[in-house]
Write a protein that holds these residues in place. Structure first.
Motif, PDB file in Angstrom:
ATOM      1  N   ARG A 153      -5.967  -0.872   8.761  1.00  0.00           N
ATOM      2  CA  ARG A 153      -5.228  -0.593   7.534  1.00  0.00           C
ATOM      3  C   ARG A 153      -4.514   0.749   7.625  1.00  0.00           C
ATOM      4  O   ARG A 153      -3.330   0.862   7.270  1.00  0.00           O
ATOM      5  CB  ARG A 153      -6.166  -0.636   6.329  1.00  0.00           C
ATOM      6  CG  ARG A 153      -6.801  -1.983   6.113  1.00  0.00           C
ATOM      7  CD  ARG A 153      -7.650  -2.054   4.857  1.00  0.00           C
ATOM      8  NE  ARG A 153      -6.827  -2.014   3.657  1.00  0.00           N
ATOM      9  CZ  ARG A 153      -7.187  -2.522   2.489  1.00  0.00           C
ATOM     10  NH1 ARG A 153      -8.361  -3.115   2.369  1.00  0.00           N
ATOM     11  NH2 ARG A 153      -6.390  -2.449   1.453  1.00  0.00           N
ATOM     12  N   ALA A 154      -5.195   1.742   8.132  1.00  0.00           N
ATOM     13  CA  ALA A 154      -4.583   3.063   8.270  1.00  0.00           C
ATOM     14  C   ALA A 154      -3.433   3.016   9.273  1.00  0.00           C
ATOM     15  O   ALA A 154      -2.391   3.671   9.078  1.00  0.00           O
ATOM     16  CB  ALA A 154      -5.627   4.079   8.715  1.00  0.00           C
ATOM     17  N   GLU A 157      -0.440   1.411   7.577  1.00  0.00           N
ATOM     18  CA  GLU A 157       0.080   2.321   6.550  1.00  0.00           C
ATOM     19  C   GLU A 157       0.873   3.458   7.174  1.00  0.00           C
ATOM     20  O   GLU A 157       1.917   3.868   6.659  1.00  0.00           O
ATOM     21  CB  GLU A 157      -1.069   2.863   5.706  1.00  0.00           C
ATOM     22  CG  GLU A 157      -1.668   1.812   4.768  1.00  0.00           C
ATOM     23  CD  GLU A 157      -2.980   2.237   4.148  1.00  0.00           C
ATOM     24  OE1 GLU A 157      -3.432   3.379   4.417  1.00  0.00           O
ATOM     25  OE2 GLU A 157      -3.571   1.427   3.402  1.00  0.00           O
ATOM     26  N   ARG A 158       0.400   3.975   8.316  1.00  0.00           N
ATOM     27  CA  ARG A 158       1.135   5.035   8.991  1.00  0.00           C
ATOM     28  C   ARG A 158       2.481   4.535   9.513  1.00  0.00           C
ATOM     29  O   ARG A 158       3.420   5.323   9.664  1.00  0.00           O
ATOM     30  CB  ARG A 158       0.307   5.607  10.153  1.00  0.00           C
ATOM     31  CG  ARG A 158      -0.776   6.572   9.723  1.00  0.00           C
ATOM     32  CD  ARG A 158      -1.314   7.350  10.915  1.00  0.00           C
ATOM     33  NE  ARG A 158      -1.961   6.487  11.882  1.00  0.00           N
ATOM     34  CZ  ARG A 158      -3.251   6.128  11.839  1.00  0.00           C
ATOM     35  NH1 ARG A 158      -4.025   6.560  10.857  1.00  0.00           N
ATOM     36  NH2 ARG A 158      -3.768   5.351  12.775  1.00  0.00           N
ATOM     37  N   GLU A 162       3.650  -1.609   3.383  1.00  0.00           N
ATOM     38  CA  GLU A 162       3.152  -1.547   2.011  1.00  0.00           C
ATOM     39  C   GLU A 162       2.055  -2.567   1.817  1.00  0.00           C
ATOM     40  O   GLU A 162       2.078  -3.655   2.407  1.00  0.00           O
ATOM     41  CB  GLU A 162       4.282  -1.819   1.018  1.00  0.00           C
ATOM     42  CG  GLU A 162       4.852  -3.229   1.116  1.00  0.00           C
ATOM     43  CD  GLU A 162       5.862  -3.547   0.026  1.00  0.00           C
ATOM     44  OE1 GLU A 162       5.431  -3.972  -1.065  1.00  0.00           O
ATOM     45  OE2 GLU A 162       7.068  -3.380   0.291  1.00  0.00           O
ATOM     46  N   LEU A 163       1.057  -2.225   1.007  1.00  0.00           N
ATOM     47  CA  LEU A 163       0.009  -3.185   0.673  1.00  0.00           C
ATOM     48  C   LEU A 163       0.593  -4.196  -0.297  1.00  0.00           C
ATOM     49  O   LEU A 163       1.066  -3.839  -1.378  1.00  0.00           O
ATOM     50  CB  LEU A 163      -1.190  -2.474   0.045  1.00  0.00           C
ATOM     51  CG  LEU A 163      -2.337  -3.381  -0.414  1.00  0.00           C
ATOM     52  CD1 LEU A 163      -2.930  -4.147   0.763  1.00  0.00           C
ATOM     53  CD2 LEU A 163      -3.417  -2.560  -1.112  1.00  0.00           C
ATOM     54  N   TYR A 181      -0.292  -6.644   4.495  1.00  0.00           N
ATOM     55  CA  TYR A 181       0.639  -5.511   4.523  1.00  0.00           C
ATOM     56  C   TYR A 181       1.992  -6.019   4.992  1.00  0.00           C
ATOM     57  O   TYR A 181       2.065  -6.963   5.797  1.00  0.00           O
ATOM     58  CB  TYR A 181       0.145  -4.426   5.489  1.00  0.00           C
ATOM     59  CG  TYR A 181      -0.965  -3.577   4.942  1.00  0.00           C
ATOM     60  CD1 TYR A 181      -0.693  -2.381   4.274  1.00  0.00           C
ATOM     61  CD2 TYR A 181      -2.294  -3.959   5.084  1.00  0.00           C
ATOM     62  CE1 TYR A 181      -1.710  -1.590   3.770  1.00  0.00           C
ATOM     63  CE2 TYR A 181      -3.329  -3.178   4.587  1.00  0.00           C
ATOM     64  CZ  TYR A 181      -3.027  -1.988   3.926  1.00  0.00           C
ATOM     65  OH  TYR A 181      -4.038  -1.205   3.416  1.00  0.00           O
ATOM     66  N   TRP A 183       6.432  -5.141   5.800  1.00  0.00           N
ATOM     67  CA  TRP A 183       7.650  -4.337   5.910  1.00  0.00           C
ATOM     68  C   TRP A 183       8.783  -5.194   5.367  1.00  0.00           C
ATOM     69  O   TRP A 183       9.043  -6.285   5.888  1.00  0.00           O
ATOM     70  CB  TRP A 183       7.939  -3.962   7.353  1.00  0.00           C
ATOM     71  CG  TRP A 183       6.916  -3.087   8.005  1.00  0.00           C
ATOM     72  CD1 TRP A 183       6.900  -1.716   8.034  1.00  0.00           C
ATOM     73  CD2 TRP A 183       5.761  -3.495   8.749  1.00  0.00           C
ATOM     74  NE1 TRP A 183       5.813  -1.257   8.739  1.00  0.00           N
ATOM     75  CE2 TRP A 183       5.090  -2.328   9.191  1.00  0.00           C
ATOM     76  CE3 TRP A 183       5.224  -4.746   9.092  1.00  0.00           C
ATOM     77  CZ2 TRP A 183       3.933  -2.369   9.950  1.00  0.00           C
ATOM     78  CZ3 TRP A 183       4.062  -4.802   9.835  1.00  0.00           C
ATOM     79  CH2 TRP A 183       3.434  -3.617  10.263  1.00  0.00           C
TER      80      TRP A 183
END
Length: 204
Positions: A153-154, A157-158, A162-163, A181, A183
């Motif tokens: 998840r990290a 996110e990096r 977006e969740l 997640y 894009w």
């Protein structure tokens, strides 16, 4: 996955890694990376009995079928160190959009000793770039992770994902929770990695 700056030893290893499109002959190596990664990553999230029962041959047969089909809807890339596959990424166009996304990142795994040096990011970017080109023309990409996988998840996110949603799902009879997640613009995803060279270029 982590984006910590690698040490000298890891940087040296990275200097000889090539990202290239996968072929059917890579099926066994891809299967090995997948099975090993599941057993390392999902310990404590998925019953150990399930992980122990994973069979390399079954995974190999699946990937051989995928890579031999020659489907224009599927893209698979591998990270190669010498003659050894140390990671892979795969994605596919969706028959019907999900949550507004036309394509899905179905897998990205890198052997532990080759993580933290941008290999996973390159695999994601190469896969996304391939799905956005030509007749495929995907403008967005969604990826699913087990909700308890904080590292994955990290990582996404990096990379600017977006969740989108968290939801319950079943995998081989197991009740789990997944996080989606996405894009919305693939050009934005690949642009976050300046100077992405074409497939086959040696990482420096």
């Amino acid at each position: 996955m982590s984006e910590r700056i690698p040490g000298a030893a890891v940087r040296s290893e990275m200097s000889s890694i090539v990202i290239r499109p996968a072929s059917a002959s890579d099926a066994e190596a891809i299967a090995r990376v997948r099975v090993d990664s599941w057993r390392e990553t999902y310990r404590g999230m998925i019953p150990q009995a399930y992980l122990d029962a994973m069979k390399l041959e079954e995974s190999r047969a699946l990937w051989e079928k995928v890579l031999s089909a020659g489907s224009s809807a599927v893209s698979v890339f591998v990270a190669e160190h010498g003659a050894e596959i140390v990671g892979f990424g795969s994605g596919n166009m969706l028959a019907q959009p999900k949550h507004g996304f036309e394509a899905e990142l179905s897998a990205v795994y890198v052997r532990r000793e080759f993580q933290r040096a941008g290999v996973g990011r390159r695999l994601v970017a190469e896969t996304a770039g391939a799905l956005s080109q030509g007749a495929r023309g995907a403008s967005g990409l969604i990826v699913w992770v087990i909700a308890g996988n904080k590292g994955a998840r990290a990582f996404f996110e990096r990379m600017g994902a977006e969740l989108v949603v968290e939801q319950a799902f079943q995998w081989d009879g197991m009740d789990l929770v997944e996080a989606g997640y996405g894009w919305r613009t693939l050009g934005t995803l690949t642009a976050t990695l300046p100077g992405i060279p074409p497939p086959g270029t040696i990482l420096q």
